[in-house]
Design a protein around this motif. Structure first.
Motif, PDB file in Angstrom:
ATOM      1  N   LEU A 444      32.755 -15.788 -29.452  1.00  0.00           N
ATOM      2  CA  LEU A 444      33.083 -14.645 -30.292  1.00  0.00           C
ATOM      3  C   LEU A 444      31.819 -13.850 -30.614  1.00  0.00           C
ATOM      4  O   LEU A 444      31.835 -12.607 -30.637  1.00  0.00           O
ATOM      5  CB  LEU A 444      33.755 -15.110 -31.579  1.00  0.00           C
ATOM      6  N   GLN A 445      30.715 -14.567 -30.836  1.00  0.00           N
ATOM      7  CA  GLN A 445      29.448 -13.914 -31.129  1.00  0.00           C
ATOM      8  C   GLN A 445      28.964 -13.109 -29.912  1.00  0.00           C
ATOM      9  O   GLN A 445      28.441 -11.999 -30.058  1.00  0.00           O
ATOM     10  CB  GLN A 445      28.400 -14.962 -31.523  1.00  0.00           C
ATOM     11  N   ARG A 447      30.889 -11.853 -27.620  1.00  0.00           N
ATOM     12  CA  ARG A 447      31.797 -10.698 -27.523  1.00  0.00           C
ATOM     13  C   ARG A 447      31.372  -9.604 -28.494  1.00  0.00           C
ATOM     14  O   ARG A 447      31.367  -8.421 -28.163  1.00  0.00           O
ATOM     15  CB  ARG A 447      33.228 -11.158 -27.819  1.00  0.00           C
ATOM     16  N   GLN A 448      30.999 -10.005 -29.688  1.00  0.00           N
ATOM     17  CA  GLN A 448      30.591  -9.045 -30.707  1.00  0.00           C
ATOM     18  C   GLN A 448      29.282  -8.356 -30.300  1.00  0.00           C
ATOM     19  O   GLN A 448      29.122  -7.145 -30.474  1.00  0.00           O
ATOM     20  CB  GLN A 448      30.414  -9.751 -32.049  1.00  0.00           C
ATOM     21  N   THR A 449      28.366  -9.113 -29.747  1.00  0.00           N
ATOM     22  CA  THR A 449      27.060  -8.570 -29.364  1.00  0.00           C
ATOM     23  C   THR A 449      27.186  -7.529 -28.254  1.00  0.00           C
ATOM     24  O   THR A 449      26.491  -6.509 -28.262  1.00  0.00           O
ATOM     25  CB  THR A 449      26.134  -9.708 -28.887  1.00  0.00           C
ATOM     26  N   THR A 451      30.033  -5.809 -27.327  1.00  0.00           N
ATOM     27  CA  THR A 451      31.154  -4.874 -27.436  1.00  0.00           C
ATOM     28  C   THR A 451      30.837  -3.709 -28.353  1.00  0.00           C
ATOM     29  O   THR A 451      30.370  -3.905 -29.481  1.00  0.00           O
ATOM     30  CB  THR A 451      32.418  -5.594 -27.955  1.00  0.00           C
ATOM     31  N   PHE A 454      32.816  -3.341 -32.213  1.00  0.00           N
ATOM     32  CA  PHE A 454      33.608  -4.565 -32.106  1.00  0.00           C
ATOM     33  C   PHE A 454      34.571  -4.734 -33.274  1.00  0.00           C
ATOM     34  O   PHE A 454      34.209  -4.544 -34.434  1.00  0.00           O
ATOM     35  CB  PHE A 454      32.673  -5.771 -32.038  1.00  0.00           C
ATOM     36  N   ASP A 455      35.794  -5.097 -32.954  1.00  0.00           N
ATOM     37  CA  ASP A 455      36.823  -5.392 -33.947  1.00  0.00           C
ATOM     38  C   ASP A 455      37.373  -6.787 -33.645  1.00  0.00           C
ATOM     39  O   ASP A 455      38.097  -6.974 -32.668  1.00  0.00           O
ATOM     40  CB  ASP A 455      37.954  -4.368 -33.883  1.00  0.00           C
ATOM     41  N   PRO A 456      37.029  -7.804 -34.452  1.00  0.00           N
ATOM     42  CA  PRO A 456      37.478  -9.178 -34.198  1.00  0.00           C
ATOM     43  C   PRO A 456      38.990  -9.306 -34.055  1.00  0.00           C
ATOM     44  O   PRO A 456      39.485 -10.156 -33.322  1.00  0.00           O
ATOM     45  CB  PRO A 456      36.979  -9.939 -35.432  1.00  0.00           C
ATOM     46  N   ALA A 459      40.042  -8.841 -30.515  1.00  0.00           N
ATOM     47  CA  ALA A 459      39.452  -9.754 -29.533  1.00  0.00           C
ATOM     48  C   ALA A 459      40.457 -10.827 -29.156  1.00  0.00           C
ATOM     49  O   ALA A 459      40.336 -11.993 -29.534  1.00  0.00           O
ATOM     50  CB  ALA A 459      38.180 -10.372 -30.098  1.00  0.00           C
TER      51      ALA A 459
END
Length: 489
Positions: A444-445, A447-449, A451, A454-456, A459
């Motif tokens: 998840l981290q 993906r956040q980095t 994207t 980023f919107d969790p 995801a």
């Protein structure tokens, strides 16, 4: 389409071509806007010519019927002279407008050629890949106006793919068309300014580009606008049509497209020279436009043959730049799969389909690949990075030629080129399984980095099948995917 900052001259050039075809260009109407106005004005223009022609014919008959022993009435002679002058002027005005449309289209085609063709085959492949990638990266993959944007991106995309397919078939001796072969010389194919090259460009390249670019220009006709948008303009032009609507739209689109190519654009103005020169020029132009019309006619009738040079790129681009509201870029690798399936069902030539697929591979130019990186020892790491497909003619169809755009989870303006194997491509389950042992929080981290915004909550997949390169390429201005420095790393 473009952000106001960080755009290269090349990207601005591609953007200007797209706008010149079907967007809004400053100081000049786009090709499709010209077509729209042509269709709107054509009934009145035809009425004017027909009315003047009938008046001239009627008056001429009256004068011809005057007995030989009588003088022709002077008032009628003056009226005939006036009518003939009006008819001639109207013909000149309409022909001038036609030539403006024709020359605008030729100018756009020559601009595309300057952006996509080089001094030889290899340079042409590189420049074409750059153009095709840029066009795809103009699409954000989502948004209320995505269908409209995709519709504007398709014409030049089809044209470039059609030319690359033409070259591939010519090199493999897969072309049997006598008209094409009569003008083709492999030694002068990419030599701009040479007599044979000019002849090939005029007689073969431009007609193919016209056929590809204007393949659906009939959609600009008012009758199609009413059919698609309703009398009040309150229907979604890109909605799913029922069978009867589809048949009617297709039939009318083909009819009006052929009309525009033949009458709205037509042939170039005759040259100044001897009677023989003028005759030769007219014959060449008539052959050119007939070749062009046959391509469009045969492509719309699903006829197997030369027309597949434009038909297969049309099928492919309709998936890459789908106008369906539920579009997702994750489906783009299916475009080549569909071409192969059509060939297996004998809907299209397997020879031409295979040639086309060998050019584009499974992953289209500009597609965002998510892959497993390796360390200096060649060992795969426990995270993923991003790459963009930038090269045509992959050695293996499912292993794209890419530019690596992130490293150590940081985006970079300079990366190296690398072939991404299926074992490292997150499009495939085999590669995704390798990361399933990684802590979900870490995924998840990552993906956040990587994207943008980023919107969790969105995801849904911790390990994405692909990534959207639009924000990297357009907003942040990383448009040097083909820079020489990176290639030499």
């Amino acid at each position: 389409m473009l952000d106001k900052k960080f755009n290269t001259n090349y990207t601005i050039g591609v953007d200007s071509v797209v706008r010149a075809i079907s967007g809004k260009s400053r100081g000049q109407k786009s090709l499709f806007k010209q077509a729209e106005e042509y269709f709107q004005n054509e009934p009145e223009n035809k009425r004017k010519l027909q009315e003047l022609t009938e008046q001239v014919t009627t008056l001429q008959k009256e004068l011809d019927a005057t007995p030989l022993f009588k003088f022709k009435p002077k008032i009628k002679l003056l009226k005939l002279e006036k009518l003939e002058k009006e008819l001639n002027n109207e013909q000149l005005v309409q022909n001038k407008a036609r030539l403006v449309r024709l020359h605008s289209a030729i100018d756009v085609c020559l601009k595309i050629l300057s952006l996509t063709e080089g001094a030889d085959f290899d340079e042409t492949q590189l420049k074409s890949a750059k153009y095709l990638s840029t066009i795809l990266l103009f699409s954000p993959g989502e948004g209320k106006r995505l269908a409209e944007l995709h519709q504007s991106l398709k014409p030049s995309y089809r044209a470039v793919l059609s030319l690359r397919l033409l070259d591939k078939l010519l090199m493999g001796k897969g072309i049997k068309n006598a008209h094409i072969l009569a003008y083709y010389d492999p030694q002068t194919r990419y030599e701009i300014g040479k007599p044979d090259s000019v002849c090939f460009t005029q007689s073969i390249v431009l007609p193919i580009m016209f056929a590809a670019i204007f393949q659906e220009v009939g959609l600009q006709h008012p009758k199609l606008t009413v059919l698609l948008e309703g009398l009040q303009g309150d229907q979604d032009r890109y909605r799913t049509l029922d069978k009867d609507e589809r048949v009617k739209v297709t039939k009318l689109t083909n009819k009006f497209t052929l009309e525009y190519l033949q009458e709205g654009l037509g042939i170039q103005q005759g040259i100044i020279g001897t009677a023989e020169d003028k005759k030769a020029f007219l014959e060449a132009e008539n052959k050119r436009i007939q070749f062009q019309l046959n391509l469009v006619k045969d492509a719309s009738s699903t006829k197997v043959g030369t027309s597949e040079i434009i038909r297969i790129p049309q099928i492919y681009s309709s998936i890459i730049f789908s106008t369906k509201r539920e579009f997702s870029k994750s489906t783009l690798p299916n475009a080549s799969v569909l071409i192969a399936q059509l060939a297996s069902k004998n809907k299209i030539s397997s020879q031409v389909a295979n040639a086309f697929i060998s050019i584009v591979g499974k992953f289209p130019m500009g597609y965002g690949v998510v892959y497993l990186p390796k360390d200096m020892r060649g060992i795969e790491l426990n995270h993923y990075e991003y790459a963009i497909v930038i090269g045509l003619n992959p050695a293996k169809l499912d292993e794209p030629n890419c530019r690596l755009v992130s490293r150590n989870l940081l985006f970079s303006e300079y990366g190296k080129n690398e072939v991404i194997e299926t074992s490292r491509n997150m499009h495939y389950e085999t590669a995704r399984k390798k990361l399933k042992r990684v802590d979900p929080k870490k995924l998840l981290q990552i993906r956040q980095t990587l994207t943008h915004k980023f919107d969790p909550k969105k995801a849904q997949q911790l390990i994405p099948l692909y990534w959207e390169g639009y924000n990297y390429f357009i907003v942040e201005g990383y448009q040097n995917l083909w820079n020489q420095v990176a290639q030499e790393e």
